[in-house]
Design a protein around this motif. Sequence first.
Motif, mmCIF file in Angstrom:
data_model
loop_
_atom_site.group_PDB
_atom_site.id
_atom_site.type_symbol
_atom_site.label_atom_id
_atom_site.label_comp_id
_atom_site.label_asym_id
_atom_site.label_seq_id
_atom_site.Cartn_x
_atom_site.Cartn_y
_atom_site.Cartn_z
ATOM 1 N N ILE A 213 14.601 2.710 -18.008
ATOM 2 C CA ILE A 213 14.882 1.800 -17.227
ATOM 3 C C ILE A 213 15.365 2.463 -15.878
ATOM 4 C CG2 ILE A 213 16.515 -0.066 -16.541
ATOM 5 C CD1 ILE A 213 16.359 -0.868 -19.484
ATOM 6 N N GLU A 214 14.877 2.395 -14.813
ATOM 7 C CA GLU A 214 15.082 2.714 -13.449
ATOM 8 C C GLU A 214 14.750 1.622 -12.554
ATOM 9 O OE1 GLU A 214 13.859 6.907 -12.567
ATOM 10 O OE2 GLU A 214 13.239 7.291 -14.651
ATOM 11 N N ILE A 215 15.761 1.199 -11.813
ATOM 12 C CA ILE A 215 15.301 0.230 -11.034
ATOM 13 C C ILE A 215 15.324 0.820 -9.441
ATOM 14 C CG2 ILE A 215 16.564 -2.028 -9.881
ATOM 15 C CD1 ILE A 215 17.354 -2.364 -12.942
ATOM 16 N N ASP A 216 14.296 -0.067 -8.668
ATOM 17 C CA ASP A 216 14.133 0.019 -7.219
ATOM 18 C C ASP A 216 14.432 -1.383 -6.648
ATOM 19 O OD1 ASP A 216 13.169 -0.143 -4.676
ATOM 20 O OD2 ASP A 216 11.248 0.674 -5.304
ATOM 21 N N ASP A 217 15.732 -1.374 -6.178
ATOM 22 C CA ASP A 217 16.352 -2.627 -5.663
ATOM 23 C C ASP A 217 15.665 -3.286 -4.218
ATOM 24 O OD1 ASP A 217 18.526 -3.499 -7.429
ATOM 25 O OD2 ASP A 217 19.371 -1.445 -6.735
ATOM 26 N N ARG A 218 14.311 -3.393 -4.387
ATOM 27 C CA ARG A 218 13.747 -4.170 -3.212
ATOM 28 C C ARG A 218 13.262 -5.317 -3.952
ATOM 29 N NH1 ARG A 218 9.192 -0.459 -0.854
ATOM 30 N NH2 ARG A 218 9.185 0.228 -3.307
ATOM 31 N N HIS A 219 12.747 -6.336 -2.893
ATOM 32 C CA HIS A 219 12.467 -7.583 -3.572
ATOM 33 C C HIS A 219 11.186 -8.015 -2.636
ATOM 34 C CE1 HIS A 219 16.381 -7.879 -4.619
ATOM 35 N NE2 HIS A 219 17.042 -7.617 -3.678
ATOM 36 N N GLY A 220 10.201 -8.465 -3.296
ATOM 37 C CA GLY A 220 8.915 -8.478 -2.354
ATOM 38 C C GLY A 220 7.941 -9.863 -2.907
ATOM 39 N N TYR A 221 6.752 -9.473 -1.960
ATOM 40 C CA TYR A 221 5.596 -10.225 -2.133
ATOM 41 C C TYR A 221 4.470 -9.981 -1.480
ATOM 42 C CZ TYR A 221 7.049 -12.133 2.505
ATOM 43 O OH TYR A 221 7.298 -12.231 3.736
ATOM 44 N N ARG A 222 3.278 -10.473 -1.955
ATOM 45 C CA ARG A 222 2.036 -9.942 -1.181
ATOM 46 C C ARG A 222 1.197 -11.019 -0.423
ATOM 47 N NH1 ARG A 222 -1.366 -5.557 -4.643
ATOM 48 N NH2 ARG A 222 -0.583 -3.845 -3.323
ATOM 49 N N LEU A 223 0.816 -10.817 0.540
ATOM 50 C CA LEU A 223 0.084 -11.842 1.496
ATOM 51 C C LEU A 223 -1.381 -11.377 1.217
ATOM 52 C CD1 LEU A 223 2.367 -11.943 4.626
ATOM 53 C CD2 LEU A 223 1.932 -13.683 2.850
ATOM 54 N N PHE A 224 -2.213 -12.408 0.967
ATOM 55 C CA PHE A 224 -3.601 -11.843 0.923
ATOM 56 C C PHE A 224 -4.276 -12.874 1.802
ATOM 57 C CE2 PHE A 224 -2.352 -11.019 -3.279
ATOM 58 C CZ PHE A 224 -3.410 -10.162 -3.849
ATOM 59 N N ASP A 225 -5.519 -12.418 2.511
ATOM 60 C CA ASP A 225 -6.115 -12.943 3.553
ATOM 61 C C ASP A 225 -7.638 -12.918 2.840
ATOM 62 O OD1 ASP A 225 -7.558 -14.377 5.600
ATOM 63 O OD2 ASP A 225 -7.266 -12.553 7.124
ATOM 64 N N PHE A 226 -8.241 -14.150 2.391
ATOM 65 C CA PHE A 226 -9.667 -14.074 1.614
ATOM 66 C C PHE A 226 -10.519 -14.587 2.819
ATOM 67 C CE2 PHE A 226 -6.376 -14.897 -1.572
ATOM 68 C CZ PHE A 226 -6.753 -13.817 -2.492
ATOM 69 N N ALA A 227 -11.495 -14.030 2.493
ATOM 70 C CA ALA A 227 -13.056 -14.333 3.479
ATOM 71 C C ALA A 227 -13.998 -14.306 2.647
ATOM 72 C CB ALA A 227 -13.196 -13.215 4.503
ATOM 73 N N ALA A 228 -15.440 -14.723 3.119
ATOM 74 C CA ALA A 228 -16.403 -14.625 2.156
ATOM 75 C C ALA A 228 -17.002 -13.367 1.726
ATOM 76 C CB ALA A 228 -17.678 -15.495 2.961
ATOM 77 N N ASP A 229 -16.767 -12.500 2.652
ATOM 78 C CA ASP A 229 -17.168 -11.177 2.328
ATOM 79 C C ASP A 229 -16.015 -10.065 1.964
ATOM 80 O OD1 ASP A 229 -15.475 -10.799 4.574
ATOM 81 O OD2 ASP A 229 -16.967 -9.538 5.849
ATOM 82 N N GLY A 230 -14.867 -10.855 1.301
ATOM 83 C CA GLY A 230 -13.603 -9.880 0.842
ATOM 84 C C GLY A 230 -12.454 -10.470 1.095
ATOM 85 N N TYR A 231 -11.351 -9.420 0.850
ATOM 86 C CA TYR A 231 -10.191 -9.936 1.155
ATOM 87 C C TYR A 231 -9.304 -8.784 1.574
ATOM 88 C CZ TYR A 231 -8.682 -7.290 -2.894
ATOM 89 O OH TYR A 231 -8.301 -6.019 -3.655
ATOM 90 N N SER A 232 -8.205 -8.892 2.339
ATOM 91 C CA SER A 232 -7.185 -7.939 2.543
ATOM 92 C C SER A 232 -5.875 -8.328 2.155
ATOM 93 C CB SER A 232 -7.158 -7.945 4.234
ATOM 94 O OG SER A 232 -6.739 -8.887 4.837
ATOM 95 N N VAL A 233 -4.970 -7.467 1.897
ATOM 96 C CA VAL A 233 -3.801 -7.716 1.085
ATOM 97 C C VAL A 233 -2.596 -6.872 1.962
ATOM 98 C CG1 VAL A 233 -4.220 -6.104 -0.612
ATOM 99 C CG2 VAL A 233 -2.285 -7.995 -0.955
ATOM 100 N N ARG A 234 -1.443 -7.251 2.123
ATOM 101 C CA ARG A 234 -0.255 -6.600 2.520
ATOM 102 C C ARG A 234 0.826 -6.926 1.855
ATOM 103 N NH1 ARG A 234 3.117 -8.459 6.827
ATOM 104 N NH2 ARG A 234 1.916 -10.386 7.150
ATOM 105 N N THR A 235 1.633 -5.847 1.406
ATOM 106 C CA THR A 235 2.875 -5.939 0.639
ATOM 107 C C THR A 235 4.008 -6.154 1.660
ATOM 108 O OG1 THR A 235 1.863 -4.832 -1.177
ATOM 109 C CG2 THR A 235 4.203 -4.995 -1.125
ATOM 110 N N VAL A 236 4.976 -7.143 1.286
ATOM 111 C CA VAL A 236 6.189 -7.281 2.010
ATOM 112 C C VAL A 236 7.304 -6.990 1.211
ATOM 113 C CG1 VAL A 236 7.444 -8.757 3.729
ATOM 114 C CG2 VAL A 236 4.924 -8.643 3.714
ATOM 115 N N PHE A 237 8.290 -6.180 1.766
ATOM 116 C CA PHE A 237 9.503 -6.049 0.919
ATOM 117 C C PHE A 237 10.497 -6.535 1.941
ATOM 118 C CE2 PHE A 237 7.298 -2.636 -1.351
ATOM 119 C CZ PHE A 237 7.502 -3.211 -2.633
#
Length: 238
Positions: A213-237
């Motif tokens: 157990i080693e904790i990284d005290d960040r809180h986050g989510y991911r934002l996806f952008d979907f298109a017919a030819d693929g996707y992009s993703v960005r992580t936000v903390f």
Amino acid sequence: MTDLHLFADKNGCLLGRDTHAALARVLAGLGKEEGVAAVLLTGDVSQDESEASYRLAAEALAGLGLPVHWIAGNHDKRQTMARVFDEHGFLHPLERTELGGWTFIGVDSCVAGQDGGRIADAELERMRRLLGEADGPAAVVLHHHPLAVGTPLLDDCMLSPAAPFWRIAAASPALKLAICGHAHGDYSLAYRGKALEAGPATCFQWRQGACDIEIDDRHGYRLFDFAADGYSVRTVFV
């Protein structure tokens, strides 16, 4: 969003971390994002399996004003989660839905009483069938990571066996992406031409590479952008 680990008590803590306060911070950040159409909630909403924890989650998520498509995690009590969430029109169990020109298929990887994941034969067959019916690109959404992420603390309780999942995934022309939680960290991996995106936890992260157990005290989510030819993703903390 994933791995909220809420308690019936708003002041409840997991390993000394206030998980409800972490959720509030993540939702405040997500609420400032523009163009978000929906939320994928990939399990471990509760830590204590209480009805009250799911009510707190629903109350907090309602503030986003967005549809939320959810699956259960290994810490969730599915029947209680479904009963509470069914009272709210914006919370939808993810079975199969269309978003951004993609088909999203929820797959149950949880085994009652176990941290590790396993997909039952009937669920694998359902996944195969729905992928075969997909018109355009498809993504599978599950709780457990089906590839090792290089953090032994987490890889000891990943999806196992993973080979049946990947046999179906590799054989599906429609499947482009698998999305999961459980790993408490942001990971982007690939296997046989299929992408795997593991999202960061709302409550806290496990330090990448940890054996204990080693904790990284960040809180986050991911934002996806979907298109017919693929996707992009960005992580936000936050």
